[in-house]
Design an enzyme around this catalytic site. Structure first.
Site, PDB file in Angstrom:
ATOM      1  CE1 TYR A 170      -3.095  -2.974   0.320  1.00  0.00           C
ATOM      2  CE2 TYR A 170      -3.747  -2.207   2.477  1.00  0.00           C
ATOM      3  CZ  TYR A 170      -3.887  -3.098   1.437  1.00  0.00           C
ATOM      4  OH  TYR A 170      -4.836  -4.087   1.520  1.00  0.00           O
TER       5      TYR A 170
ATOM      6  CE  LYS B 113       2.248 -17.651  -2.389  1.00  0.00           C
ATOM      7  NZ  LYS B 113       2.007 -19.058  -1.988  1.00  0.00           N
TER       8      LYS B 113
ATOM      9  CG  ASP C 130      -0.282 -20.079   0.369  1.00  0.00           C
ATOM     10  OD1 ASP C 130       0.621 -19.834   1.195  1.00  0.00           O
ATOM     11  OD2 ASP C 130      -0.049 -20.559  -0.757  1.00  0.00           O
TER      12      ASP C 130
ATOM     13  CG  ASP D 191      -6.434  -4.764   4.834  1.00  0.00           C
ATOM     14  OD1 ASP D 191      -7.308  -4.828   5.722  1.00  0.00           O
ATOM     15  OD2 ASP D 191      -6.550  -4.036   3.832  1.00  0.00           O
TER      16      ASP D 191
ATOM     17  CG  ASP E  33     -10.981  -7.541   6.949  1.00  0.00           C
ATOM     18  OD1 ASP E  33     -10.633  -6.865   7.939  1.00  0.00           O
ATOM     19  OD2 ASP E  33     -11.442  -7.049   5.914  1.00  0.00           O
TER      20      ASP E  33
END
Length: 359
Positions: free
Chosen positions: A142, A195, A228, A252, A256
């Site tokens: 971001y 990742k 993952d 982020d 959630d």
């Protein structure tokens, strides 16, 4: 009577249910003030920034907005986003402008399982689950580096480039923050999420910094998990989590998921911290502006009230923070819940119950 401690707080309700949940949180904090015997006072300044302000002025906040906020002790934020304004405009024009402008580089999102709230996780029925996601909040995916070009080529000719930015300074400070937090918890463990098998530059730098920092904390357990696999672990083995640290995008998404596993995004609190305290920090619920239920008085105020508890702790009022969190737990245990968590209570009823349970 002059208050021994006076805190200057900017309230930015912004859009949708943000106005409702900020009002709820302020009511709880006003009750804390009223019960303090003059020891605590909150000096509020409410700012009308957001999508309605954009409709009138063409910007989400004025050019001197950061200067207005700079002298505050904290910022209490509702939610930004409305169908009349593109999401990337509203996000970058207000929330991210504040986060980046004040170097609020640590985003904290506790995953809290409340009594009386049904979780989709079967393990939550008989296992104590409690972890916190620490999100790098200033760079990564971001960072806002990139652009769109070649639009003049005609149909399908345009190119968009979005670059992630990882720095040694940015990685080290958020990872060290996570280790320091882990030392305060019953389970002293930090799980790093990347990742790096597919993103071989920025996230390998993150992995390198994680190993370097971990060497300074021999008393803290560690693990490195691909994002993952961590998504699966949130569901299959959540009892093994304590502090999860990840980049801006990965944290982020994972936070959630954690909130949904706890029962609802409406329960999720967060803090955007400038740990150096050079600038004010900002506290906000995770749930967003929810235009579909805005103005109906049915939104869940617990995420915002939990964020107020995080703000109290940041302001050096840990006992008051614990009172608010205990009142939230007492309220849900009594079955006073909004409809997103299986109840029938409206926003005002839940807020009143939390105030009554402050003790």
């Amino acid at each position: 009577m002059t208050a021994a401690q006076q805190f200057r707080i900017a309230a930015i309700p912004a859009d949708g249910v943000g106005t409702e949940v900020v009002a709820a949180g302020r009511a709880v904090l006003d009750a804390i003030q009223a019960s303090s015997g003059g020891r605590i006072a909150f000096d509020w300044e409410e700012l009308p920034w957001g999508s309605a302000y954009y409709a009138e002025h063409g910007v989400l906040m004025p050019d001197d907005g950061l200067d207005v906020l700079r002298g505050k002790d904290a910022i209490y934020f509702g939610a930004v986003g409305w169908p009349t304004v593109p999401d990337h405009v509203s996000l970058w024009g207000l929330r991210l402008k504040i986060c980046q402008g004040f170097d609020q580089w640590a985003n904290i999102r506790p995953v809290t399982f409340l009594p009386g709230i049904t979780s989709p996780l079967r393990k939550a029925d008989d296992t104590d689950l409690d972890w916190v996601v620490v999100r790098e909040n200033s760079e990564g995916e971001y960072a806002g580096f990139g652009g769109r070009n070649f639009g003049a080529r005609g149909e399908k000719g345009e190119v968009a480039v979005q670059s992630s930015v990882f720095t040694e300074v940015g990685c080290e400070r958020i990872i060290r923050f996570a280790f320091d937090l882990a030392r305060t918890r019953a389970r002293k463990k930090v799980s790093s999420v990347t990742k790096s098998n597919a993103q071989q530059y920025g996230m390998v730098l993150w992995d390198d910094m994680f190993r370097r920092v971990a060497a300074d904390y021999p008393d803290v357990e560690t693990e490195s998990v691909l994002v993952d696999a961590m998504s699966a672990k949130f569901v299959l083995h959540p009892e093994d989590l304590s502090v999860v640290v990840a980049s801006n995008l990965n944290a982020d998404i994972l936070s959630d998921l954690g909130s949904a596993l706890a029962g609802s995004l409406g329960l999720a609190a967060s803090a955007n911290l400038n740990p150096d305290r050079r600038y004010p920090s900002m506290f906000e619920p995770v749930h967003g502006s929810a235009p579909d239920i805005a103005g109906q008085g049915v939104c869940n105020p617990i995420g915002a009230i939990g964020s107020a508890a995080l703000m109290l702790d940041h302001l050096g009022l840990p006992d008051e923070a614990k009172r608010v969190q205990a009142a939230i737990e007492a309220t849900t245990a009594q079955g006073v819940r909004t409809r997103d968590v299986g109840g029938t209570a409206d926003t005002e009823t839940v807020t009143r119950a939390i105030i009554a349970n402050l003790g």
